[in-house]
Design an enzyme around this catalytic site. Structure first.
Site, mmCIF file in Angstrom:
data_model
loop_
_atom_site.group_PDB
_atom_site.id
_atom_site.type_symbol
_atom_site.label_atom_id
_atom_site.label_comp_id
_atom_site.label_asym_id
_atom_site.label_seq_id
_atom_site.Cartn_x
_atom_site.Cartn_y
_atom_site.Cartn_z
ATOM 1 N N CYS A 164 0.836 -1.201 0.000
ATOM 2 C CA CYS A 164 0.000 0.000 0.000
ATOM 3 C C CYS A 164 0.872 1.253 0.000
ATOM 4 O O CYS A 164 1.759 1.397 0.845
ATOM 5 C CB CYS A 164 -0.925 0.003 1.217
ATOM 6 S SG CYS A 164 -2.024 1.437 1.286
ATOM 7 N N GLY B 71 -8.727 -7.825 -8.329
ATOM 8 C CA GLY B 71 -9.029 -6.730 -7.430
ATOM 9 C C GLY B 71 -10.305 -6.042 -7.846
ATOM 10 O O GLY B 71 -11.401 -6.571 -7.686
#
EC number: 1.3.1.91
Length: 333
Positions: free
Chosen positions: A101, A234
C-alpha cells in the site's frame, strides 16, 4: 528457521484482493457465493487496531467465508505476532502482511509499500508471526518502489523474506510510487510487468507465487494461472462480480448460475443481517456491479443506489432491482 505452512495449490488459483473500504464481511459473503473455491481477503487492518480496537467490527466474519485471510498492516514484529494470534483465534485461515500500500497515511506509519526498502524488518516481522501461529503467513508486495527497477533487489527482498519462513507471495506486478501519485493512480499509472512474477516462479519454483494487478478479463486470468500458482482479482471482482463466478466455473467446474439465481441465494444472509439491525445499504453497495454490461444493468444499479439507504429498505428492494433487468424480462417472456 521455521517455515510457514503451505497453502493447498487449488486454493491459490483464484483469489480476491484485500481492498480498503470494500472487502468487508458482506462483500466476502457475496464473493463466496459467486466463487466457492476462491481465496478471500479482509481489508487491511493495522496490528494496533486488532489488538486495541473493536474486534467484533474489525474482524467480523461469517462462517461461510472460509478460506479467508486477514491482511495486517504494521512494522513492529511483536505487535504483528500478537495481532496474528488474535486473527487466527477469530478463525482466519491465513495472515497476510501488506507490503504494497502506497498511501501517505500508511507511509507515515512505516508500513505498506515502504517496507520493501526494509527487507530485514519484513523478515523479522514474518518470522515473529510464523512463530506465533500455525496458519500460513504470506506477504503481498510490489516489484519495487519509485524508480527502482532492479530485478536483483526485488529478488533479494523475496529471498530475505522467504528465508524467514514465508512460502507464499502475492505480487502486485508494478512499482509503488511513494510520492507524486495517489493510491488510485498507483493502481493504474506504474506499468505492469507480469514477467517479473513469472520469472520469480521460474527461478524460485519452491515458492508459491500469485500475480495481482490490472487483471480484468477471464482469458487473461487463465493465462496467468498457466504461468504462476494463481491470479488475484481486485477491482474487476468488485465492479464485475460475475467474472469471478465465471472463473470459478472454468477453474473448478462449479456449475454456472444466472445472476438472478446468485442474487436470490444471498437472501438468507440479507434477511439475517437486517434482523440484526444492519442497514441494507451496507450489503447492497457490494451488489451494484452484478449486472455489469447486461441489459438493464444500469437500471438495476440505479434502483439499489436510490433505495438501499432509505429507512426500512429490505429484500423487496432487491426483488425490484432484479425485476428491471434483462434477465427478468427473458424469464417473463
Amino acid at each position: 528457521m521455521r517455515a510457514s505452512p503451505a497453502i493447498p495449490a487449488a486454493a491459490l488459483k483464484l483469489s480476491v484482493a484485500p481492498m480498503m473500504d470494500w472487502t468487508d464481511t458482506h462483500c466476502r459473503v457475496f464473493h463466496r457465493l459467486l466463487a466457492p473455491n476462491a481465496r478471500l481477503y479482509s481489508e487491511m487492518v493495522h496490528a494496533n487496531a486488532v489488538i486495541h480496537g473493536d474486534r467484533d467490527r474489525l474482524l467480523a466474519m461469517d462462517s461461510c467465508e472460509h478460506p479467508v485471510a486477514l491482511q495486517l498492516g504494521g512494522s513492529e514484529p511483536a505487535l504483528l505476532a500478537q495481532a496474528a494470534r488474535i486473527g487466527v483465534a477469530h478463525g482466519f485461515d491465513e495472515i497476510n502482511l501488506n507490503c504494497g500500500c502506497p498511501s501517505d497515511r500508511v507511509q507515515a506509519g512505516r508500513f505498506g509499500a515502504c517496507l520493501m526498502r526494509e527487507p530485514g524488518l519484513v523478515a523479522e516481522s514474518v518470522a515473529a508471526m510464523v512463530g506465533a501461529v500455525d496458519a500460513p503467513v504470506t506477504v503481498k508486495c510490489r516489484l519495487g518502489v519509485d524508480d527502482d527497477h532492479d530485478w536483483r533487489r526485488f529478488l533479494a527482498f523475496i529471498d530475505t523474506v522467504a528465508d524467514a519462513g514465508c512460502r507464499s507471495f502475492v505480487i502486485h506486478a508494478r512499482n509503488a510510487w511513494l510520492k507524486g501519485l495517489s493510491p488510485k493512480e498507483n493502481r493504474e499509472v506504474p506499468p505492469l510487468r507480469y514477467d517479473w512474477a513469472y520469472r520469480l516462479k521460474q527461478e524460485r519454483p519452491e515458492l508459491q507465487v500469485v500475480v495481482n494487478g490490472g487483471i480484468a478479463d477471464h482469458d487473461e486470468a487463465l493465462a496467468h494461472v498457466s504461468q504462476v500458482d494463481g491470479a488475484m482479482l481486485g477491482r474487476a471482482a468488485y465492479h464485475d462480480p460475475y467474472l469471478l463466478h465465471r472463473l470459478d466455473a472454468t477453474l473448478f467446474g462449479t456449475p454456472l448460475r444466472t445472476r438472478g439465481e446468485l442474487l436470490r441465494a444471498l437472501r438468507p444472509h440479507v434477511d439475517a443481517q437486517l434482523a440484526r439491525g444492519v442497514a441494507l445499504k451496507h450489503i447492497a453497495r457490494h451488489l451494484l456491479g452484478l449486472f455489469h454490461g447486461q441489459p438493464g444493468g444500469r437500471a438495476f444499479r440505479q434502483v439499489l443506489s436510490e433505495g438501499a439507504h432509505k429507512p426500512g429498505a429490505d429484500w423487496q428492494l432487491l426483488d425490484a432491482a432484479l425485476a428491471v433487468t434483462g434477465e427478468a424480462r427473458r424469464i417473463a417472456a
